[in-house]
Design an enzyme around this catalytic site. Structure first.
Site, PDB file in Angstrom:
ATOM      1  N   TYR A  12       1.475  -5.830  13.137  1.00 16.02           N
ATOM      2  CA  TYR A  12       0.338  -5.138  12.526  1.00 16.02           C
ATOM      3  C   TYR A  12      -0.607  -4.600  13.595  1.00 16.02           C
ATOM      4  O   TYR A  12      -0.933  -5.292  14.557  1.00 16.02           O
ATOM      5  CB  TYR A  12      -0.406  -6.087  11.589  1.00 16.02           C
ATOM      6  CG  TYR A  12      -1.436  -5.405  10.744  1.00 16.02           C
ATOM      7  CD1 TYR A  12      -1.100  -4.310   9.950  1.00 16.02           C
ATOM      8  CD2 TYR A  12      -2.760  -5.837  10.728  1.00 16.02           C
ATOM      9  CE1 TYR A  12      -2.045  -3.672   9.169  1.00 16.02           C
ATOM     10  CE2 TYR A  12      -3.717  -5.213   9.950  1.00 16.02           C
ATOM     11  CZ  TYR A  12      -3.349  -4.126   9.179  1.00 16.02           C
ATOM     12  OH  TYR A  12      -4.292  -3.485   8.410  1.00 16.02           O
ATOM     13  N   ASP A  17      -2.045  -5.281   3.499  1.00 15.49           N
ATOM     14  CA  ASP A  17      -2.166  -5.618   4.923  1.00 15.49           C
ATOM     15  C   ASP A  17      -2.957  -6.912   5.156  1.00 15.49           C
ATOM     16  O   ASP A  17      -3.827  -7.268   4.357  1.00 15.49           O
ATOM     17  CB  ASP A  17      -2.841  -4.469   5.679  1.00 15.49           C
ATOM     18  CG  ASP A  17      -1.934  -3.258   5.823  1.00 15.49           C
ATOM     19  OD1 ASP A  17      -0.712  -3.428   5.703  1.00 15.49           O
ATOM     20  OD2 ASP A  17      -2.452  -2.145   6.048  1.00 15.49           O
ATOM     21  N   GLU A  25       0.803  -1.228   0.000  1.00 15.75           N
ATOM     22  CA  GLU A  25       0.000   0.000   0.000  1.00 15.75           C
ATOM     23  C   GLU A  25       0.834   1.275   0.000  1.00 15.75           C
ATOM     24  O   GLU A  25       0.483   2.250  -0.646  1.00 15.75           O
ATOM     25  CB  GLU A  25      -0.939   0.050   1.225  1.00 15.75           C
ATOM     26  CG  GLU A  25      -1.968  -1.041   1.284  1.00 15.75           C
ATOM     27  CD  GLU A  25      -1.515  -2.174   2.175  1.00 15.75           C
ATOM     28  OE1 GLU A  25      -2.361  -2.759   2.821  1.00 15.75           O
ATOM     29  OE2 GLU A  25      -0.297  -2.454   2.218  1.00 15.75           O
TER      30      GLU A  25
END
Length: 691
Positions: free
Chosen positions: A298, A82, A9
């Site tokens: 994350y 992600d 991203e």
């Protein structure tokens, strides 16, 4: 030429990963989503099973063109967005836009951006998980249907720029319901009797408990006088001593929700700021010789699971740093079910060996504070429980009981590293009692009754609202921060002393939604929708079925609202002063950070100014101006002269009218943990703190 193309991203993420993979890999960034529903129309074909009509997001054309060129040159394309629903959807949209084979092993996921984790993830590419994509798509379409159908009605009936959403409307309802509880609250009187007692030369505190061994509430001054009249002399007998050893377990490592809550309590971070900084720590920080490394796992997760590797590394670190006795007990193994949701970990440092103290040179102040919080919470979660010695003592006089409680930390355990924010003040000091034995006699030094009134429930802070949303099953890790941001930007709520206060506009919007769309603000209904989306993610339910079940009744309510909802005119609240630019009346407006003054002649006149709150004290510096309450850029209250800039007097502490009896200088109210204390700014004069 690179053999493999990897798409992530963000550029920061791309830079870090490319260094780990080597020359055969080229890593590029999609800059988030490349396709979405159009803004100019609903973009959902209701007649064709709610089929979404995706378009390339404005401005993403050049990005896609560059990615297509790179994809054609590569032997294989990997999509490494992600590891959640949103990331899976981004990968799916990219696969469509780049004409990739959806049945190929093109998807790579990882929970941390470290060399070992990245290398390992590329050994196990997989197909795009369509269950995850469908869950994200269902949420997106639901939100579009609700927003696109209700918002225009609110624009027409109330004012432009308003919106309604499944999660934001429930959050607004929680805030307004709490405000109603506060307004409806009827305080009840109660009393306490606290005593200071002497055992030899040692003093300790005890409070009235009851009579003849039973707890006795004190509801009035008459009750207190009755008890005081029954006390005989100042001698009390130690009737009962109870000693216990109590264990206190460490908190689990952070999830998104608990990280946002604790960062609000300990660091004074808003949820949006917490997630922004956590993203930076996750995507990678340049550590100099070591290069760019992701420092945390994350940050959008509702799991408290920890990988076996991380558990073992933490155990070795704790053993070496603090000693074997500080190691936690039997640890739960990682879950065996490795579906997408279970594969998530808690938020933790990617290596406990990167101690916060060693990263001061490479982290900004806020990055350091958040990393330290995450590091300490994780290390503490793997440590032994704290052990406290507790002691309860009952003192009797003529059948009346006073009770004293004391505690002492016997073994600090995890508390050597970290204590939860809400408990900090409680644990700062041991509450020690003298060595008391049953049958001992102690003397009362002072007996003080005090009147109290029950308090209403407090308004929601960001931390408490996030916790409540999570507990009620509303929203998911990725939605908490945007939800809080939206209800403030729309002017539905404002922050007052870091707590949410509903505005008149927020109340009007909620009333209309409750009347015409009750299911939208029904907590149980919204929580069920979240569970249904989870079922889609797990492959147990079709996404179209969920939306169809919702839309049938929703469409009827939309038609009813369009025809029956009455227009609402919000009357201006006049401030009683005129605009200095055009002489029109000034009115109160509610902004994101509370009320302010604005010219009623807007948009022809755009004059605005803050509301000045006078405290009734003359400026001690110039003697002409009045002291007013102001707020700094960081929303911290301070006090200054209203003649600024002619007079530059400022004070963080609130000045009061009285002068110091010793030197005649200014007295201020200083906030301490014990209460508010009046102090002199020049000499050592101080008064007893007042609660």
């Amino acid at each position: 030429m690179s053999d493999y193309l990897v798409i992530v991203e963000s550029p920061a993420k791309a830079k870090t990963i490319e260094r780990y993979l080597g020359k055969k890999y080229k890593v590029k960034a999609s800059m988030g989503h490349v396709r979405d529903l159009p803004k100019s129309q609903m973009g959902v074909d209701i007649e064709q099973n709610f089929e979404p009509k995706y378009i390339t997001i404005r401005g993403k054309g050049p990005v896609l063109k560059e990615l297509k060129t790179a994809a054609k040159k590569a032997k294989k394309v990997y999509l490494a967005a992600d590891p959640d629903r949103e990331g899976e959807a981004i990968a799916w949209h990219l696969a469509h836009s780049l004409d990739l084979d959806l049945n190929s092993d093109c998807r790579v996921v990882f929970n941390e951006i470290t060399k070992d984790a990245i290398k390992e993830s590329f050994k196990h590419p997989r197909m795009i998980n369509m269950d995850l994509v469908d869950a994200q798509q269902a949420r997106r379409i639901l939100d579009r249907l609700v927003g696109y159908k209700i918002s225009p009605i609110l624009w027409k009936k109330v004012k432009k720029g308003l919106s309604a959403g499944r999660v934001q409307s429930v959050a607004l309802r929680l805030i307004i319901d709490r405000e109603k509880e506060i307004n409806d609250f009827k305080p009840e009187e109660y009393w306490t009797i606290d005593g200071t007692f002497l055992k030899g030369q040692e003093t300790f505190e005890a409070s009235f408990f009851g009579k003849n061994g039973k707890k006795l509430p004190l509801n009035s001054e008459a009750d207190v006088k009755e008890i005081l009249s029954q006390l005989k002399g100042n001698q009390y007998t130690v009737e009962k001593v109870t000693k216990k050893e109590r264990k206190r377990n460490p908190a689990l490592p952070f999830t998104t929700s608990t990280l946002q809550q604790e960062a609000a309590r300990k660091l004074n971070f808003r949820a949006k700021k917490t997630m922004m900084i956590a993203q930076q720590l996750y995507e990678g920080i340049d550590l100099g010789r070591e290069g760019t490394v992701g420092l945390i796992t994350y940050m959008r997760t509702d799991s408290t699971r920890i990988s076996n590797t991380a558990v073992d590394e933490a155990a070795a670190f704790i053993d070496q740093t603090y000693g074997k006795e500080f190691l936690g007990g039997k640890r739960k193994p990682a879950k065996k079910n490795e579906n997408a949701q279970d594969a998530h970990e808690a938020i933790r440092p990617t290596s406990v060996l990167r101690k916060p103290s060693e990263l001061k040179a490479v982290l900004g102040r806020d990055q350091m504070r958040l990393y330290k919080l995450i590091w300490e919470r994780f290390v503490a979660s793997q440590m032994a429980p704290a052990v406290l010695d507790t002691m309860s003592v009952d003192l009797t006089n003529n059948g009346l009981t006073f009770r004293a409680n004391g505690s002492k930390v016997k073994f600090s355990g995890f508390m050597k590293v970290y204590v939860e924010g809400k408990d900090d003040q409680m644990e700062e000091k041991d509450r020690m009692l003298p060595d008391l034995q049953e049958g001992d006699t102690v003397l009362s030094k002072d007996i003080e009754p005090e009147q109290h009134f029950t308090q209403p429930p407090p308004r929601y802070t960001e931390a408490r609202l996030v916790k409540t949303l999570e507990e009620r099953g509303i929203g998911r890790p990725s939605t908490y921060a945007p939800t809080l941001d939206t209800i403030q930007r729309r002017g539905y709520v404002a922050l007052d002393n870091k707590r949410f206060v509903p505005t008149e506009l927020g109340q009007i919007v909620l009333d209309l939604i409750m009347e015409f769309f009750p299911e939208i603000i029904n907590v149980e209904f919204t929580a069920k929708m979240e569970r249904d989306l989870d079922h889609v993610e797990e492959g147990n339910t079709e996404w179209v079925k969920i939306i169809d079940n919702f839309y049938t009744d929703f469409e009827k309510r939309v038609k009813k609202a369009e025809s029956e909802m009455k227009e609402v005119e919000i009357e201006p609240e006049y401030a009683g002063e005129d605009c200095e630019l055009c002489s029109s009346p000034m009115v109160y407006k509610m902004g994101r950070y509370g009320k302010f003054l604005a010219c009623s002649n807007f948009p022809d006149c755009r004059n605005t100014k803050p509301i000045v709150k006078q405290i009734g004290v003359k400026c001690p510096s110039c003697g002409e101006g009045n002291i007013v309450e102001r707020k700094s850029k960081k929303k911290r209250v301070f006090y200054g002269c209203d003649r600024y800039p002619d007079c530059e007097f400022v004070s963080w502490d609130k000045p009061i009218e009285r002068k110091c009896p010793k030197c005649g200088k200014m007295l201020v109210e200083k906030k301490l943990k014990k209460g508010i204390q009046v102090q002199c700014v020049e000499c050592d004069y101080k008064e007893e703190p007042q609660k």
